[in-house]
Design a protein around this motif. Structure first.
Motif, PDB file in Angstrom:
ATOM      1  N   VAL A 234     -14.836  -8.168   0.808  1.00 46.81           N
ATOM      2  CA  VAL A 234     -13.940  -7.599   1.805  1.00 46.81           C
ATOM      3  C   VAL A 234     -14.592  -7.748   3.173  1.00 46.81           C
ATOM      4  O   VAL A 234     -15.706  -7.268   3.386  1.00 46.81           O
ATOM      5  N   GLU A 235     -13.901  -8.413   4.072  1.00 39.40           N
ATOM      6  CA  GLU A 235     -14.357  -8.541   5.453  1.00 39.40           C
ATOM      7  C   GLU A 235     -13.480  -7.608   6.281  1.00 39.40           C
ATOM      8  O   GLU A 235     -12.277  -7.820   6.419  1.00 39.40           O
ATOM      9  N   VAL A 236     -14.109  -6.536   6.791  1.00 43.86           N
ATOM     10  CA  VAL A 236     -13.359  -5.421   7.365  1.00 43.86           C
ATOM     11  C   VAL A 236     -14.129  -4.825   8.535  1.00 43.86           C
ATOM     12  O   VAL A 236     -15.354  -4.872   8.575  1.00 43.86           O
ATOM     13  N   GLU A 237     -13.382  -4.239   9.454  1.00 40.82           N
ATOM     14  CA  GLU A 237     -14.017  -3.592  10.602  1.00 40.82           C
ATOM     15  C   GLU A 237     -14.880  -2.410  10.161  1.00 40.82           C
ATOM     16  O   GLU A 237     -16.016  -2.285  10.576  1.00 40.82           O
ATOM     17  N   ASP A 238     -14.332  -1.531   9.335  1.00 39.47           N
ATOM     18  CA  ASP A 238     -15.047  -0.333   8.872  1.00 39.47           C
ATOM     19  C   ASP A 238     -14.538  -0.021   7.465  1.00 39.47           C
ATOM     20  O   ASP A 238     -13.424   0.481   7.297  1.00 39.47           O
ATOM     21  N   TYR A 239     -15.347  -0.310   6.451  1.00 37.23           N
ATOM     22  CA  TYR A 239     -14.931  -0.197   5.055  1.00 37.23           C
ATOM     23  C   TYR A 239     -14.512   1.222   4.686  1.00 37.23           C
ATOM     24  O   TYR A 239     -13.456   1.438   4.101  1.00 37.23           O
ATOM     25  N   ARG A 240     -15.331   2.191   5.036  1.00 38.70           N
ATOM     26  CA  ARG A 240     -15.000   3.578   4.691  1.00 38.70           C
ATOM     27  C   ARG A 240     -13.727   4.035   5.399  1.00 38.70           C
ATOM     28  O   ARG A 240     -12.887   4.708   4.806  1.00 38.70           O
ATOM     29  N   ALA A 241     -13.581   3.676   6.659  1.00 40.87           N
ATOM     30  CA  ALA A 241     -12.367   4.047   7.397  1.00 40.87           C
ATOM     31  C   ALA A 241     -11.139   3.391   6.773  1.00 40.87           C
ATOM     32  O   ALA A 241     -10.075   4.019   6.672  1.00 40.87           O
ATOM     33  N   MET A 242     -11.268   2.144   6.343  1.00 42.60           N
ATOM     34  CA  MET A 242     -10.158   1.455   5.694  1.00 42.60           C
ATOM     35  C   MET A 242      -9.748   2.196   4.432  1.00 42.60           C
ATOM     36  O   MET A 242      -8.573   2.458   4.197  1.00 42.60           O
ATOM     37  N   ARG A 243     -10.717   2.565   3.600  1.00 44.14           N
ATOM     38  CA  ARG A 243     -10.411   3.256   2.353  1.00 44.14           C
ATOM     39  C   ARG A 243      -9.792   4.626   2.614  1.00 44.14           C
ATOM     40  O   ARG A 243      -8.859   5.026   1.927  1.00 44.14           O
ATOM     41  N   ARG A 244     -10.282   5.332   3.630  1.00 43.41           N
ATOM     42  CA  ARG A 244      -9.685   6.630   3.976  1.00 43.41           C
ATOM     43  C   ARG A 244      -8.239   6.457   4.425  1.00 43.41           C
ATOM     44  O   ARG A 244      -7.363   7.230   4.040  1.00 43.41           O
ATOM     45  N   SER A 245      -7.972   5.433   5.226  1.00 43.01           N
ATOM     46  CA  SER A 245      -6.609   5.245   5.735  1.00 43.01           C
ATOM     47  C   SER A 245      -5.634   4.830   4.643  1.00 43.01           C
ATOM     48  O   SER A 245      -4.446   5.115   4.733  1.00 43.01           O
ATOM     49  N   LEU A 246      -6.129   4.192   3.590  1.00 46.75           N
ATOM     50  CA  LEU A 246      -5.254   3.750   2.505  1.00 46.75           C
ATOM     51  C   LEU A 246      -5.167   4.751   1.354  1.00 46.75           C
ATOM     52  O   LEU A 246      -4.301   4.615   0.482  1.00 46.75           O
ATOM     53  N   ALA A 247      -6.026   5.762   1.346  1.00 47.30           N
ATOM     54  CA  ALA A 247      -6.080   6.703   0.224  1.00 47.30           C
ATOM     55  C   ALA A 247      -4.738   7.372  -0.043  1.00 47.30           C
ATOM     56  O   ALA A 247      -4.344   7.534  -1.194  1.00 47.30           O
ATOM     57  N   ASP A 248      -4.023   7.763   0.996  1.00 48.98           N
ATOM     58  CA  ASP A 248      -2.740   8.449   0.837  1.00 48.98           C
ATOM     59  C   ASP A 248      -1.556   7.601   1.277  1.00 48.98           C
ATOM     60  O   ASP A 248      -0.450   8.123   1.424  1.00 48.98           O
ATOM     61  N   ASP A 249      -1.772   6.323   1.476  1.00 50.94           N
ATOM     62  CA  ASP A 249      -0.701   5.435   1.919  1.00 50.94           C
ATOM     63  C   ASP A 249       0.247   5.143   0.745  1.00 50.94           C
ATOM     64  O   ASP A 249      -0.213   4.711  -0.320  1.00 50.94           O
ATOM     65  N   PRO A 250       1.537   5.352   0.903  1.00 50.41           N
ATOM     66  CA  PRO A 250       2.467   5.140  -0.216  1.00 50.41           C
ATOM     67  C   PRO A 250       2.549   3.676  -0.676  1.00 50.41           C
ATOM     68  O   PRO A 250       2.757   3.416  -1.871  1.00 50.41           O
ATOM     69  N   VAL A 251       2.380   2.741   0.216  1.00 53.14           N
ATOM     70  CA  VAL A 251       2.408   1.322  -0.174  1.00 53.14           C
ATOM     71  C   VAL A 251       1.191   1.007  -1.032  1.00 53.14           C
ATOM     72  O   VAL A 251       1.295   0.344  -2.070  1.00 53.14           O
ATOM     73  N   ASN A 252       0.022   1.503  -0.634  1.00 54.00           N
ATOM     74  CA  ASN A 252      -1.180   1.304  -1.432  1.00 54.00           C
ATOM     75  C   ASN A 252      -1.073   2.043  -2.763  1.00 54.00           C
ATOM     76  O   ASN A 252      -1.496   1.518  -3.797  1.00 54.00           O
ATOM     77  N   ALA A 253      -0.504   3.253  -2.767  1.00 55.17           N
ATOM     78  CA  ALA A 253      -0.342   4.013  -4.009  1.00 55.17           C
ATOM     79  C   ALA A 253       0.523   3.237  -5.002  1.00 55.17           C
ATOM     80  O   ALA A 253       0.211   3.194  -6.197  1.00 55.17           O
ATOM     81  N   GLU A 254       1.570   2.611  -4.512  1.00 53.58           N
ATOM     82  CA  GLU A 254       2.432   1.808  -5.392  1.00 53.58           C
ATOM     83  C   GLU A 254       1.654   0.614  -5.959  1.00 53.58           C
ATOM     84  O   GLU A 254       1.766   0.284  -7.144  1.00 53.58           O
ATOM     85  N   TRP A 255       0.841  -0.022  -5.121  1.00 59.30           N
ATOM     86  CA  TRP A 255       0.022  -1.151  -5.579  1.00 59.30           C
ATOM     87  C   TRP A 255      -0.996  -0.685  -6.621  1.00 59.30           C
ATOM     88  O   TRP A 255      -1.192  -1.334  -7.644  1.00 59.30           O
ATOM     89  N   GLN A 256      -1.656   0.443  -6.366  1.00 56.52           N
ATOM     90  CA  GLN A 256      -2.637   0.957  -7.313  1.00 56.52           C
ATOM     91  C   GLN A 256      -1.974   1.305  -8.646  1.00 56.52           C
ATOM     92  O   GLN A 256      -2.573   1.131  -9.708  1.00 56.52           O
ATOM     93  N   ALA A 257      -0.735   1.782  -8.613  1.00 58.56           N
ATOM     94  CA  ALA A 257      -0.005   2.080  -9.853  1.00 58.56           C
ATOM     95  C   ALA A 257       0.249   0.807 -10.657  1.00 58.56           C
ATOM     96  O   ALA A 257       0.350   0.857 -11.883  1.00 58.56           O
ATOM     97  N   THR A 258       0.326  -0.329  -9.975  1.00 56.68           N
ATOM     98  CA  THR A 258       0.488  -1.616 -10.654  1.00 56.68           C
ATOM     99  C   THR A 258      -0.848  -2.127 -11.181  1.00 56.68           C
ATOM    100  O   THR A 258      -0.935  -2.614 -12.312  1.00 56.68           O
ATOM    101  N   ILE A 259      -1.899  -2.014 -10.374  1.00 59.33           N
ATOM    102  CA  ILE A 259      -3.201  -2.607 -10.691  1.00 59.33           C
ATOM    103  C   ILE A 259      -4.039  -1.747 -11.633  1.00 59.33           C
ATOM    104  O   ILE A 259      -4.668  -2.258 -12.561  1.00 59.33           O
ATOM    105  N   ASN A 260      -4.072  -0.445 -11.420  1.00 61.56           N
ATOM    106  CA  ASN A 260      -4.981   0.404 -12.195  1.00 61.56           C
ATOM    107  C   ASN A 260      -4.805   0.314 -13.703  1.00 61.56           C
ATOM    108  O   ASN A 260      -5.809   0.343 -14.420  1.00 61.56           O
ATOM    109  N   PRO A 261      -3.587   0.179 -14.235  1.00 59.64           N
ATOM    110  CA  PRO A 261      -3.482   0.039 -15.695  1.00 59.64           C
ATOM    111  C   PRO A 261      -4.155  -1.229 -16.242  1.00 59.64           C
ATOM    112  O   PRO A 261      -4.479  -1.292 -17.423  1.00 59.64           O
ATOM    113  N   LEU A 262      -4.383  -2.198 -15.381  1.00 59.18           N
ATOM    114  CA  LEU A 262      -5.033  -3.436 -15.802  1.00 59.18           C
ATOM    115  C   LEU A 262      -6.555  -3.320 -15.795  1.00 59.18           C
ATOM    116  O   LEU A 262      -7.244  -4.148 -16.386  1.00 59.18           O
TER     117      LEU A 262
END
Length: 111
Positions: free
Chosen positions: A54-82
């Motif tokens: 991952v090439e990112v400005e601030d890794y921890r900040a990125m993860r914090r901003s996506l933790a409650d994001d509904p688009v990311n939550a939908e993606w995680q619901a697809t990926i996590n079962p795998l």
């Protein structure tokens, strides 16, 4: 910019499904990643083992901003079962620790 390396592992038998959903991630997710400071996210797969760069400005900040994001939550619901272990974007991880870098050594920088 940070370059973060991490790894995850697929549940046995999910290799083809994982590859298929990554043929193109949803455009809304790609936009959220970019807005969160991600310049690039590359994934390699060796059997069930996944390696992420991952090439990112601030890794921890990125993860914090996506933790409650509904688009990311939908993606995680697809990926996590795998995956063998879910990623809920909590915690303060920094990826795998870097041991050595040729460029850093030649430039006199710390690993």
């Amino acid at each position: 910019m940070q370059r973060i390396l991490s790894r995850t592992r697929l549940r046995a038998g999910n290799e083809a499904a994982y590859d298929a959903v990554h043929a193109a991630v949803p455009p809304a997710l790609a936009e959220r990643l970019r807005a969160a400071g991600v310049h690039d996210w590359t994934i390699w797969r060796d059997g069930q083992d996944l390696v992420h760069l991952v090439e990112v400005e601030d890794y921890r900040a990125m993860r914090r901003s996506l933790a409650d994001d509904p688009v990311n939550a939908e993606w995680q619901a697809t990926i996590n079962p795998l995956l063998e272990a879910d990623d809920d974007y909590s915690g303060g991880d920094d990826g795998l620790p870097r041991v050595w870098s040729l460029a850093a050594q030649l430039d006199g920088a710390a690993p």
